[in-house]
Design a protein around this motif. Structure first.
Motif, PDB file in Angstrom:
ATOM      1  N   ILE A  22       1.271  -1.145   0.154  1.00  0.00           N
ATOM      2  CA  ILE A  22      -0.202   0.272  -0.097  1.00  0.00           C
ATOM      3  C   ILE A  22       0.497   1.708  -0.060  1.00  0.00           C
ATOM      4  O   ILE A  22       0.721   1.943  -1.065  1.00  0.00           O
ATOM      5  CB  ILE A  22      -1.140   0.097   1.057  1.00  0.00           C
ATOM      6  N   ALA A  23       1.903   1.228   0.806  1.00  0.00           N
ATOM      7  CA  ALA A  23       2.527   2.179   1.439  1.00  0.00           C
ATOM      8  C   ALA A  23       3.582   2.425  -0.054  1.00  0.00           C
ATOM      9  O   ALA A  23       3.573   4.026  -0.756  1.00  0.00           O
ATOM     10  CB  ALA A  23       3.268   1.798   2.147  1.00  0.00           C
ATOM     11  N   GLU A  24       3.597   1.614  -0.629  1.00  0.00           N
ATOM     12  CA  GLU A  24       4.107   2.076  -2.477  1.00  0.00           C
ATOM     13  C   GLU A  24       4.126   2.101  -3.460  1.00  0.00           C
ATOM     14  O   GLU A  24       4.429   3.158  -4.236  1.00  0.00           O
ATOM     15  CB  GLU A  24       5.102   0.424  -2.889  1.00  0.00           C
ATOM     16  N   ALA A  68      -3.631   9.133  12.193  1.00  0.00           N
ATOM     17  CA  ALA A  68      -4.366   7.500  12.871  1.00  0.00           C
ATOM     18  C   ALA A  68      -3.034   6.218  12.853  1.00  0.00           C
ATOM     19  O   ALA A  68      -2.083   6.559  12.378  1.00  0.00           O
ATOM     20  CB  ALA A  68      -4.697   7.113  11.088  1.00  0.00           C
ATOM     21  N   VAL A  69      -3.702   5.426  13.978  1.00  0.00           N
ATOM     22  CA  VAL A  69      -3.388   4.712  13.556  1.00  0.00           C
ATOM     23  C   VAL A  69      -3.848   2.876  14.114  1.00  0.00           C
ATOM     24  O   VAL A  69      -4.582   2.750  14.166  1.00  0.00           O
ATOM     25  CB  VAL A  69      -2.937   4.436  15.926  1.00  0.00           C
ATOM     26  N   LYS A 119      -6.879  -9.928   2.531  1.00  0.00           N
ATOM     27  CA  LYS A 119      -7.853  -9.164   2.401  1.00  0.00           C
ATOM     28  C   LYS A 119      -7.842  -7.916   3.141  1.00  0.00           C
ATOM     29  O   LYS A 119      -8.585  -7.014   3.370  1.00  0.00           O
ATOM     30  CB  LYS A 119      -8.552  -9.645   1.362  1.00  0.00           C
ATOM     31  N   GLU A 120      -8.667  -9.125   4.523  1.00  0.00           N
ATOM     32  CA  GLU A 120      -8.989  -9.030   5.971  1.00  0.00           C
ATOM     33  C   GLU A 120      -8.437  -7.542   5.770  1.00  0.00           C
ATOM     34  O   GLU A 120      -8.954  -6.204   6.256  1.00  0.00           O
ATOM     35  CB  GLU A 120      -9.636  -9.688   6.635  1.00  0.00           C
ATOM     36  N   VAL A 121      -6.638  -7.892   6.295  1.00  0.00           N
ATOM     37  CA  VAL A 121      -5.906  -6.310   7.111  1.00  0.00           C
ATOM     38  C   VAL A 121      -5.569  -5.743   5.496  1.00  0.00           C
ATOM     39  O   VAL A 121      -6.095  -4.078   5.646  1.00  0.00           O
ATOM     40  CB  VAL A 121      -3.918  -7.640   6.269  1.00  0.00           C
ATOM     41  N   TYR A 122      -5.644  -5.531   4.260  1.00  0.00           N
ATOM     42  CA  TYR A 122      -5.591  -5.430   3.355  1.00  0.00           C
ATOM     43  C   TYR A 122      -6.768  -3.529   3.190  1.00  0.00           C
ATOM     44  O   TYR A 122      -6.990  -2.729   2.862  1.00  0.00           O
ATOM     45  CB  TYR A 122      -5.815  -5.495   1.607  1.00  0.00           C
ATOM     46  N   ASP A 123      -8.151  -4.744   3.149  1.00  0.00           N
ATOM     47  CA  ASP A 123      -9.264  -3.816   3.512  1.00  0.00           C
ATOM     48  C   ASP A 123      -9.118  -2.831   4.416  1.00  0.00           C
ATOM     49  O   ASP A 123      -9.448  -1.902   4.566  1.00  0.00           O
ATOM     50  CB  ASP A 123     -10.323  -4.274   3.727  1.00  0.00           C
ATOM     51  N   SER A 124      -8.732  -3.142   6.161  1.00  0.00           N
ATOM     52  CA  SER A 124      -9.072  -2.402   7.320  1.00  0.00           C
ATOM     53  C   SER A 124      -7.733  -1.078   7.347  1.00  0.00           C
ATOM     54  O   SER A 124      -8.204  -0.508   7.834  1.00  0.00           O
ATOM     55  CB  SER A 124      -8.025  -3.819   8.301  1.00  0.00           C
ATOM     56  N   LEU A 125      -6.488  -2.112   6.875  1.00  0.00           N
ATOM     57  CA  LEU A 125      -5.978  -0.787   6.631  1.00  0.00           C
ATOM     58  C   LEU A 125      -5.944   0.857   5.307  1.00  0.00           C
ATOM     59  O   LEU A 125      -6.389   1.974   5.724  1.00  0.00           O
ATOM     60  CB  LEU A 125      -4.641  -1.034   5.732  1.00  0.00           C
ATOM     61  N   LYS A 126      -6.505   0.122   4.288  1.00  0.00           N
ATOM     62  CA  LYS A 126      -7.379   1.128   3.480  1.00  0.00           C
ATOM     63  C   LYS A 126      -8.053   1.646   4.196  1.00  0.00           C
ATOM     64  O   LYS A 126      -8.405   3.107   3.590  1.00  0.00           O
ATOM     65  CB  LYS A 126      -7.837   0.046   2.152  1.00  0.00           C
ATOM     66  N   ASN A 127      -9.254   1.228   5.263  1.00  0.00           N
ATOM     67  CA  ASN A 127      -9.922   2.036   5.511  1.00  0.00           C
ATOM     68  C   ASN A 127      -9.459   3.268   6.081  1.00  0.00           C
ATOM     69  O   ASN A 127     -10.307   4.145   6.099  1.00  0.00           O
ATOM     70  CB  ASN A 127     -11.184   0.794   6.350  1.00  0.00           C
ATOM     71  N   VAL A 128      -8.980   2.836   7.069  1.00  0.00           N
ATOM     72  CA  VAL A 128      -8.270   3.894   7.830  1.00  0.00           C
ATOM     73  C   VAL A 128      -6.997   4.602   7.024  1.00  0.00           C
ATOM     74  O   VAL A 128      -7.662   6.376   7.650  1.00  0.00           O
ATOM     75  CB  VAL A 128      -7.027   2.983   8.628  1.00  0.00           C
ATOM     76  N   LEU A 129      -6.955   4.255   5.999  1.00  0.00           N
ATOM     77  CA  LEU A 129      -5.988   5.533   5.371  1.00  0.00           C
ATOM     78  C   LEU A 129      -6.639   6.707   4.323  1.00  0.00           C
ATOM     79  O   LEU A 129      -6.934   7.631   4.684  1.00  0.00           O
ATOM     80  CB  LEU A 129      -5.125   5.348   4.696  1.00  0.00           C
ATOM     81  N   THR A 130      -8.409   6.209   4.561  1.00  0.00           N
ATOM     82  CA  THR A 130      -9.306   6.689   3.524  1.00  0.00           C
ATOM     83  C   THR A 130     -10.129   7.956   5.144  1.00  0.00           C
ATOM     84  O   THR A 130     -10.503   8.700   4.559  1.00  0.00           O
ATOM     85  CB  THR A 130     -10.230   6.107   3.296  1.00  0.00           C
ATOM     86  N   THR A 131      -9.440   7.822   6.291  1.00  0.00           N
ATOM     87  CA  THR A 131      -9.946   8.652   7.366  1.00  0.00           C
ATOM     88  C   THR A 131      -9.108   9.702   7.292  1.00  0.00           C
ATOM     89  O   THR A 131      -9.212  11.029   8.391  1.00  0.00           O
ATOM     90  CB  THR A 131     -10.339   7.967   8.585  1.00  0.00           C
ATOM     91  N   ILE A 132      -8.460   9.893   6.694  1.00  0.00           N
ATOM     92  CA  ILE A 132      -7.048  10.517   7.272  1.00  0.00           C
ATOM     93  C   ILE A 132      -7.089  11.907   5.830  1.00  0.00           C
ATOM     94  O   ILE A 132      -7.304  11.695   4.824  1.00  0.00           O
ATOM     95  CB  ILE A 132      -5.712   9.797   6.958  1.00  0.00           C
TER      96      ILE A 132
END
Length: 132
Positions: A22-24, A68-69, A119-132
């Motif tokens: 994701i970071a890349e 975010a954390v 996929k659960e990890v990816y979706d969870s991280l993506k959800n956090v990043l969309t709040t930033i």
């Protein structure tokens, strides 16, 4: 972002490569720090106020402000792991160590092969990043 992690951690083994992809894609810089060498920072992000669970991903803006954390697990991954651990006997039981090892092996195997957990990890991280 800052990742608090250790190389022996199964959750870090699964979560960190997903974060790195994701970071890349986002052009985000990641700084990895070791939990056991940075307890003062780690203790600011205790799970349930007591556990030094990792990985912890701290997303900061260009001014160094926390935005975010995330961590140590996606919610559904936590449900999966806790479901397996729920069948463990009490710690006093003479079979506890053997059964705990079996549960850890199951979790590790799932972390390395179960694409739905990824996929659960990816979706969870993506959800956090969309709040930033």
């Amino acid at each position: 972002m800052i990742a608090i992690t250790e190389d022996w951690c199964g959750d870090a083994m699964m979560n960190t490569p997903i974060l790195m992809r994701i970071a890349e894609a986002a052009g985000m810089e990641i700084r990895m720090i070791l939990r056991d060498q940075n307890l003062e920072l780690m203790d600011q992000y205790l799970t349930n106020g007591t556990a030094r669970s990792i990985p912890i991903f701290i997303f900061i803006d260009k001014n160094g402000e926390e935005r975010a954390v995330w961590g140590p697990r996606a919610a559904r991954v936590q449900e999966f792991a806790m479901g397996l651990k729920a069948g463990l006997p009490p710690k006093e039981d003479p079979h506890f160590a053997k059964e705990q090892k079996r549960v850890i092996e199951k979790i590790t195997q799932a972390y390395t092969k179960d694409r739905q957990l990824w996929k659960e990890v990816y979706d969870s991280l993506k959800n956090v990043l969309t709040t930033i």
